[in-house]
Write a protein that holds these residues in place. Structure first.
Motif, PDB file in Angstrom:
ATOM      1  N   ASP A 198      32.234 -14.748  24.585  1.00 23.30           N
ATOM      2  CA  ASP A 198      32.652 -16.147  24.494  1.00 23.30           C
ATOM      3  C   ASP A 198      31.505 -17.008  23.964  1.00 23.30           C
ATOM      4  O   ASP A 198      31.685 -17.828  23.059  1.00 23.30           O
ATOM      5  N   LYS A 220      40.148 -11.966  34.268  1.00 16.16           N
ATOM      6  CA  LYS A 220      39.557 -11.911  32.923  1.00 16.16           C
ATOM      7  C   LYS A 220      40.024 -10.685  32.150  1.00 16.16           C
ATOM      8  O   LYS A 220      40.013 -10.684  30.923  1.00 16.16           O
ATOM      9  N   ASP A 262      28.877 -18.793  35.201  1.00  9.43           N
ATOM     10  CA  ASP A 262      29.921 -17.784  35.389  1.00  9.43           C
ATOM     11  C   ASP A 262      29.322 -16.382  35.375  1.00  9.43           C
ATOM     12  O   ASP A 262      29.669 -15.526  36.190  1.00  9.43           O
ATOM     13  N   LEU A 318      31.308 -10.754  28.870  1.00 11.77           N
ATOM     14  CA  LEU A 318      31.297 -12.179  29.191  1.00 11.77           C
ATOM     15  C   LEU A 318      30.535 -12.980  28.137  1.00 11.77           C
ATOM     16  O   LEU A 318      30.832 -14.152  27.893  1.00 11.77           O
ATOM     17  N   VAL A 339      42.842 -11.733  30.028  1.00  7.55           N
ATOM     18  CA  VAL A 339      42.399 -12.583  28.914  1.00  7.55           C
ATOM     19  C   VAL A 339      41.800 -11.734  27.805  1.00  7.55           C
ATOM     20  O   VAL A 339      42.145 -11.880  26.621  1.00  7.55           O
ATOM     21  N   TYR A 340      40.891 -10.820  28.176  1.00  7.10           N
ATOM     22  CA  TYR A 340      40.236 -10.012  27.156  1.00  7.10           C
ATOM     23  C   TYR A 340      41.191  -8.972  26.551  1.00  7.10           C
ATOM     24  O   TYR A 340      41.013  -8.570  25.403  1.00  7.10           O
ATOM     25  N   THR A 389      29.072 -13.764  38.625  1.00  9.28           N
ATOM     26  CA  THR A 389      29.641 -12.411  38.489  1.00  9.28           C
ATOM     27  C   THR A 389      28.602 -11.357  38.831  1.00  9.28           C
ATOM     28  O   THR A 389      28.894 -10.384  39.537  1.00  9.28           O
ATOM     29  N   VAL A 414      41.373 -21.228  30.539  1.00 16.49           N
ATOM     30  CA  VAL A 414      41.076 -20.339  31.677  1.00 16.49           C
ATOM     31  C   VAL A 414      40.018 -20.976  32.582  1.00 16.49           C
ATOM     32  O   VAL A 414      40.128 -20.931  33.818  1.00 16.49           O
ATOM     33  N   ILE A 448      39.971 -19.670  26.257  1.00 20.51           N
ATOM     34  CA  ILE A 448      38.928 -19.568  27.282  1.00 20.51           C
ATOM     35  C   ILE A 448      38.736 -20.909  27.976  1.00 20.51           C
ATOM     36  O   ILE A 448      38.510 -20.972  29.193  1.00 20.51           O
ATOM     37  N   ASP A 465      40.581 -22.030  36.385  1.00 20.19           N
ATOM     38  CA  ASP A 465      39.704 -21.483  37.419  1.00 20.19           C
ATOM     39  C   ASP A 465      39.089 -22.611  38.247  1.00 20.19           C
ATOM     40  O   ASP A 465      38.973 -22.510  39.476  1.00 20.19           O
TER      41      ASP A 465
END
Length: 239
Positions: free
Chosen positions: A26, A212, A143, A23, A215-216, A147, A200, A197, A204
């Motif tokens: 980014d 994710k 974020d 994470l 995305v990754y 998480t 995204v 990102i 979200d």
């Protein structure tokens, strides 16, 4: 001491640390590109300051778990869609990333604009760069903490994972920044990641969750393709 001998605790720590590092990619990319607009003698300090602020924000948010829980509660509705403070922060942060990514790509292609009066290239001020970094730190930290709270219920496990992840980013920020700035195509790819990102985050915020992992995976595939392109260029230069 009982916690240190608990395999489940170590498994949660390793998993959460790995996720926090992913994470944090980014944040690291944005930090590197933003700091690159500063004079050379200020860049390293700006990156270290940005990551230090990110650590302070994440630990502060983690210590305010009750407040974090309140951020996900709906505050108003628009056409039947409820929005929380978390949604609004993600939307604002995503739009900010879209704006910054677009501006940076424009300047990479067109070149930095010049001052109309002095005829000098306009870059950015230290305060402006740090402000941009702080704004994105808030979004990424929120974020990251949400998480962490969702994956573990032990404060010290979550805090340790966040600290380790930031230390890894502190160690990696110099080489990553140098690599991005040395290769123009990699920098363009990194800016494209920021736009992705940003989209995204906006999605979200509007309740359209994009896993994710997808995305990754897309980012990882793009990096692999670029690595092959760089290897091919090196081979052509040798030949």
């Amino acid at each position: 001491m009982a916690m240190l001998s608990d395999p489940a605790m170590w498994a949660a720590l390793l998993t959460l640390t790995a996720l926090e590092i992913v994470l944090g990619i980014d944040n690291l990319i944005f930090l590197s590109i933003t700091a690159d607009r500063l004079p050379v003698h200020q860049q390293a300090f700006a990156r270290r300051l940005g990551l230090s602020l990110a650590l302070i924000m994440r630990l502060g948010l983690l210590a305010s778990i009750a407040w974090i829980a309140g951020l996900v509660a709906p505050v108003f509705e628009v056409y039947g869609k409820a929005f929380s403070w978390r949604d609004l922060i993600l939307i604002a942060g995503g739009l900010f990333l879209l704006y910054k990514g677009t501006i940076e790509i424009h300047e990479q292609i067109e070149g930095p604009h010049e001052s109309a009066t002095a005829g000098q290239v306009v870059r950015t001020t230290f305060a402006s760069a740090i402000l941009s970094i702080v704004v994105l730190d808030i979004v990424f930290s929120l974020d990251s903490v949400i998480t962490a709270v969702g994956m573990a219920d032990n404060f010290w496990v979550m805090a340790t994972a966040i600290v380790i992840a930031v230390i890894v980013m502190l160690v990696a920020n110099g080489p990553v920044s140098a690599f991005i700035n040395k290769h123009p195509t990699v920098k363009m790819l990194a800016l494209s990641f920021l736009i992705l990102i940003g989209m995204v985050l906006v999605a979200d915020g509007f309740g359209m969750h994009v896993p994710k992992g997808f995305v990754y995976a897309a980012i990882g595939f793009s990096i692999l393709v670029e690595a092959l392109n760089m290897a091919a260029r090196r081979n052509r230069q040798k030949g």
